[in-house]
Design an enzyme around this catalytic site. Sequence first.
Site, PDB file in Angstrom:
ATOM      1  CG  ASP A  80      -2.085  -0.922   1.095  1.00 29.32           C
ATOM      2  OD1 ASP A  80      -2.442  -1.234  -0.056  1.00 29.32           O
ATOM      3  OD2 ASP A  80      -2.639  -1.345   2.131  1.00 29.32           O
ATOM      4  CE1 TYR A 133       4.430  -6.777   3.893  1.00 26.94           C
ATOM      5  CE2 TYR A 133       3.797  -9.073   4.125  1.00 26.94           C
ATOM      6  CZ  TYR A 133       3.799  -7.901   3.401  1.00 26.94           C
ATOM      7  OH  TYR A 133       3.168  -7.844   2.187  1.00 26.94           O
TER       8      TYR A 133
END
Lengths: 249, 249
Positions: free
Chosen positions: B52, B110
């Site tokens: 994003d 992540y």
Amino acid sequence: MRNFKLTIEYNGANFSGWQKQDGKRTVQGQIEEALKTVTGEDVTLNGSGRTDKGVHALGQVASVILESPITVEGLKRALNNILPEDVFVKKVEVADDNFHARFSAKRKTYQYVVQVGGDRSAVKNTTLTYFPYAVDLKKMEDAAALLIGKHNFKGFCSSGTTVKDFEREIFALSIKKRGRIFTFEVTGNGFLYNMVRIIVGTLLDVGREKLSLQDVKDALELGKRECAGQTMAACGLYLKKVEYLSEPN
Amino acid sequence: MRNFKLTIEYNGANFSGWQKQDGKRTVQGQIEEALKTVTGEDVTLNGSGRTDKGVHALGQVASVILESPITVEGLKRALNNILPEDVFVKKVEVADDNFHARFSAKRKTYQYVVQVGGDRSAVKNTTLTYFPYAVDLKKMEDAAALLIGKHNFKGFCSSGTTVKDFEREIFALSIKKRGRIFTFEVTGNGFLYNMVRIIVGTLLDVGREKLSLQDVKDALELGKRECAGQTMAACGLYLKKVEYLSEPN
């Protein structure tokens, strides 16, 4: 009516520098606007000095005179609630009436952060500078030693300045290495336009043996800009600290 | 015709995310444009997944089929000469013909970086997230342990997704503390929309005792988004690594 001293951190990447300019996003402009929102007063915020577009501050100092009866803690909280995420007021103090962030400053410390070699860091592209060549730390320290003390720094100053007196004193100039990251830290009684960025560029050029110690001496003694090294990019530069009389550190 | 695998670092602050969109500055768009300049070919670069707006990558992987006879080192150098400073191609490899950065991915890792309390960092405003409340590390680790393994993560997913199958497996979920900086690292076989940001928000809310371990169990077992914690901001999130079959690490 009180005279306030503000200590300010900012990321310079999205600012057109410290100084207010019409139609530009500047740190001074943002804080003056926030002061207006909090106190209703149209005031001028005096910084210890300008920083250029892209230059960061960990401890910029500014002074401002306000009528508002707000507490120092209240002012700090209110400003930080309004200010954008790339600027933060770290400390608000009430100063003497005759305190002026620029004219009362006695010493300033700048940091310059460089990554030497390896892969360029995309994530840190606005907070350090990349230098692609291998450097010799010892050679850079030898060159740094030449710059400490009181000198005419005309050779370490970009043109376009209106300054007439190029004498400045450097109290300390150190280089810390941690892996590929070199942090230059320099403390002086004042700095000419681009002086820190030219000093770091000169030391790095000595480190990669593009310049010799004699070139550095020539830049100092002859005051010739072309004897010194390149002007490093703004993004590696941080105004770390501004010190005033009767402050222990 | 060869199938190339690219490993890419970027700072997401000034990108409208990974995926190409008309009129927006995106990572995929920038690299496809650079590929066109280098090879003259109009190609589609397939990322391992979208990131994003504001999300960073230390090791995004993408694949692309090229006709050009360029060497892997030549392609890396040429791309990095053209690409802007907030994106860098760390590695170029020739992959098997059937390699696809998205469909061949087996594990993703992540990282999420949070500063807990203290003064908000203006300099790091786009590279970490600020959390103003004190947290208990042990409580967060207990909650993290509940999430490891194969679960239905519907409660940890933002609405607006078209996904039907919410089962994912988390292989590892650790929290490292260094002063005020907490780094969350999570490895899984895949992640739902906003899943990492909701997991970190949930752990932090447990850490500050706004949520209990029972709330986390409820979020998992009942699949209810409202039982889990807040979605953390994009700026603390880094896609660290994408792993493929027959890779040792």
